[in-house]
Design a protein around this motif. Structure first.
Motif, PDB file in Angstrom:
ATOM      1  N   THR A   6      22.996-100.986 -23.787  1.00 32.98           N
ATOM      2  CA  THR A   6      22.643 -99.873 -22.923  1.00 32.98           C
ATOM      3  C   THR A   6      22.123 -98.718 -23.767  1.00 32.98           C
ATOM      4  OG1 THR A   6      23.448 -98.323 -21.229  1.00 32.98           O
ATOM      5  CG2 THR A   6      24.984 -98.917 -22.979  1.00 32.98           C
ATOM      6  N   THR A   7      21.268 -97.910 -23.171  1.00 30.36           N
ATOM      7  CA  THR A   7      20.860 -96.648 -23.783  1.00 30.36           C
ATOM      8  C   THR A   7      21.397 -95.479 -22.959  1.00 30.36           C
ATOM      9  OG1 THR A   7      18.763 -96.739 -22.560  1.00 30.36           O
ATOM     10  CG2 THR A   7      18.766 -97.597 -24.812  1.00 30.36           C
ATOM     11  N   GLU A   8      22.360 -95.774 -22.079  1.00 27.84           N
ATOM     12  CA  GLU A   8      22.970 -94.751 -21.232  1.00 27.84           C
ATOM     13  C   GLU A   8      24.454 -94.620 -21.552  1.00 27.84           C
ATOM     14  OE1 GLU A   8      21.202 -92.960 -19.059  1.00 27.84           O
ATOM     15  OE2 GLU A   8      19.354 -94.039 -19.475  1.00 27.84           O
ATOM     16  N   SER A  16      24.680 -90.619 -25.029  1.00 28.55           N
ATOM     17  CA  SER A  16      23.994 -91.156 -26.203  1.00 28.55           C
ATOM     18  C   SER A  16      22.845 -92.037 -25.749  1.00 28.55           C
ATOM     19  CB  SER A  16      24.970 -91.978 -27.062  1.00 28.55           C
ATOM     20  OG  SER A  16      24.275 -92.667 -28.083  1.00 28.55           O
ATOM     21  N   LYS A  17      21.665 -91.757 -26.261  1.00 29.06           N
ATOM     22  CA  LYS A  17      20.492 -92.577 -25.945  1.00 29.06           C
ATOM     23  C   LYS A  17      20.267 -93.666 -26.992  1.00 29.06           C
ATOM     24  CE  LYS A  17      18.040 -91.678 -22.942  1.00 29.06           C
ATOM     25  NZ  LYS A  17      18.059 -92.101 -21.535  1.00 29.06           N
ATOM     26  N   ILE A  18      21.112 -93.710 -27.997  1.00 33.14           N
ATOM     27  CA  ILE A  18      20.989 -94.743 -29.029  1.00 33.14           C
ATOM     28  C   ILE A  18      21.438 -96.076 -28.442  1.00 33.14           C
ATOM     29  CG2 ILE A  18      21.827 -95.499 -31.294  1.00 33.14           C
ATOM     30  CD1 ILE A  18      22.274 -92.541 -31.956  1.00 33.14           C
ATOM     31  N   PRO A  19      20.704 -97.146 -28.665  1.00 31.36           N
ATOM     32  CA  PRO A  19      21.133 -98.449 -28.137  1.00 31.36           C
ATOM     33  C   PRO A  19      22.525 -98.812 -28.648  1.00 31.36           C
ATOM     34  CG  PRO A  19      18.889 -98.572 -28.977  1.00 31.36           C
ATOM     35  CD  PRO A  19      19.428 -97.238 -29.393  1.00 31.36           C
ATOM     36  N   ASP A 233      11.600-100.489 -22.400  1.00 31.45           N
ATOM     37  CA  ASP A 233      12.360 -99.757 -21.389  1.00 31.45           C
ATOM     38  C   ASP A 233      11.386 -99.321 -20.305  1.00 31.45           C
ATOM     39  OD1 ASP A 233      14.522-100.032 -23.073  1.00 31.45           O
ATOM     40  OD2 ASP A 233      14.311 -98.027 -23.946  1.00 31.45           O
ATOM     41  N   ARG A 244      15.998-102.021 -19.615  1.00 36.21           N
ATOM     42  CA  ARG A 244      15.384-102.750 -20.723  1.00 36.21           C
ATOM     43  C   ARG A 244      15.132-104.197 -20.322  1.00 36.21           C
ATOM     44  NH1 ARG A 244      17.793-102.805 -26.789  1.00 36.21           N
ATOM     45  NH2 ARG A 244      17.910-100.601 -26.234  1.00 36.21           N
ATOM     46  N   ASN A 280       9.681 -96.828 -23.442  1.00 36.70           N
ATOM     47  CA  ASN A 280       9.920 -97.121 -24.859  1.00 36.70           C
ATOM     48  C   ASN A 280       9.549 -98.559 -25.184  1.00 36.70           C
ATOM     49  OD1 ASN A 280      11.198 -94.554 -25.480  1.00 36.70           O
ATOM     50  ND2 ASN A 280      12.979 -95.315 -24.350  1.00 36.70           N
ATOM     51  N   ARG A 282      10.291-101.451 -28.038  1.00 33.08           N
ATOM     52  CA  ARG A 282      11.333-101.690 -29.026  1.00 33.08           C
ATOM     53  C   ARG A 282      11.117-103.027 -29.743  1.00 33.08           C
ATOM     54  NH1 ARG A 282      15.686 -98.265 -28.244  1.00 33.08           N
ATOM     55  NH2 ARG A 282      15.695 -97.157 -26.243  1.00 33.08           N
TER      56      ARG A 282
END
Length: 392
Positions: A6-8, A16-19, A233, A244, A280, A282
């Motif tokens: 998740t990026t949520e 946090s938007k970090i995977p 994304d 994603r 995005n 990736r």
């Protein structure tokens, strides 16, 4: 076989938007402090005693009763940890619990059992967030209990959630470390490109650049073999969150169709005729490693008495002399029925009455319910169950 990402996600109260792996955390560890609310009710957590000073039974001057103190007072864990390296002050834990119980007007055993009951419900509600809340029936899944304290409440969680079984892997306190050492090295690179109509050539160029960055990083780490996984994304126009989806090749229509399918799977609906925004791009660069091959041990003689090390006074529904077993002496096919306690160097499995455990060929302990019996001996159990169900 792939973890959900998740990026949520969140770290505490911060988004946090970090995977990251899609997990839900709950403050229900052994250091969680039990306290009395202004309304006069028993609460557990989220404040924690941590490792220093830790629980009262650590003997480091702590004054707050914790989940670990409840376990040790009830005999659910031994009076020492790590094979005797850390002795525990059982009388001090009992004194702390007695003082807390006095403030509640209940017996010490009822207070200790209530602390563990609240901790179990906190964990059960966290498990519901990643199952029931997402349209999954929690009763369809066995639970893997790892971490040093993971096995301590598996019997209660089986009861509360209606789980078919719980699996306790070998050396549960080391499972996360084992996973870190045996997982492929993975680096992810992302390029934000917000557009509703990306060209295939444009997509291919961006993905090629990201793959070059990922490959250079893997080269620096000494990997001769590289694998790349492309994803993107996407969202409906006007949405504030993305979904994603994998990108096998730069086919815009095919990727959009995957987005609609995934959106419907996650949220129960989709709008196939609406515009789709790419947000995005990736690329995950993967450096594969050689993993150890799991072995299967042959069945033993079927007599678990070889693993018995003695008895200890343990409180489940009442105080009783309960047999204690050494896990490393159990062999595949061995079956134990509760009440019992199974100990190993870094963890303990209290087996409640009405439950059974079987050792399998991979070294796991598989816990199942044998019969329906009163799930707890403390007076507030039914009220806690009702409160938990109402809280859903």
């Amino acid at each position: 076989g792939e973890p959900t990402l998740t990026t949520e996600g969140t770290v505490g109260d911060y988004p946090s938007k970090i995977p990251m792996i899609d997990i839900v955390t709950v403050g229900a560890g052994g250091g969680s402090i039990a306290w009395i609310s202004p309304e006069g009710t028993l609460k557990v957590g989220p404040r924690s005693a941590g490792a220093d000073p830790g629980p009262i039974c650590y003997g480091r001057g702590a004054a707050d009763v914790t989940v670990t103190d409840a376990h040790v007072h009830l005999g659910r864990i031994p009076p020492h940890l790590l094979g005797g390296e850390i002795p525990l002050n059982v009388p001090a834990a009992g004194e702390g619990l007695a003082a807390l119980a006095s403030g509640l007007g209940i017996k010490t055993e009822a207070c200790a059992t209530g602390i563990l009951e609240i901790s179990a419900w906190n964990q059960a509600n966290a498990i519901r967030q990643i199952t029931v809340k997402r349209g999954l029936d929690v009763r369809d899944f066995p639970m893997v209990a790892f971490g040093g304290s993971g096995p301590l409440l598996v019997c209660r969680l089986i009861d509360i959630l209606g789980l078919p079984s719980a699996i306790v892997p070998r050396d549960p306190g080391n499972l996360s470390a084992f996973g870190l050492l045996t997982v492929d090295v993975r680096s992810e690179y992302v390029r934000t490109r917000v557009t509703r109509d990306p060209g295939p050539q444009e997509l291919e160029e961006v993905y090629a650049e990201l793959e070059a960055q990922a490959g250079a990083a893997l080269d620096r780490q000494g990997f001769a073999e590289h694998r790349y996984v492309r994803s993107a994304d996407l969202r409906y126009q006007g949405q504030a969150f993305e979904v994603r989806v994998p990108v096998g090749r730069a086919d815009v229509a095919e990727v959009a169709a995957r987005f609609h399918d995934e959106h419907e799977r996650l949220y129960g609906y989709c709008h196939r005729g609406d515009p789709v925004e790419w947000v995005n791009l990736r690329v995950a660069g993967i450096g594969p490693i050689d993993r150890p091959k799991p072995t299967v041990r042959p069945p033993g003689d079927g007599d678990p008495a070889r693993a018995r090390t003695g008895v200890r006074r343990v409180f489940f529904d009442e105080w009783a002399d309960v047999p204690v077993y050494a896990r490393d002496r159990l062999e595949p096919g061995d079956v134990l029925t509760g009440p019992a306690v199974i100990e190993e160097f870094g963890s303990t499995l209290p087996l409640h009455p009405g439950f059974a455990v079987r050792a399998d060929g991979h070294g796991n302990l598989v816990v199942t319910r044998r019969e329906r019996t009163p799930a707890s001996g403390w007076p507030g159990h039914e009220a806690a169950r009702a409160a938990g169900e109402e809280g859903e």
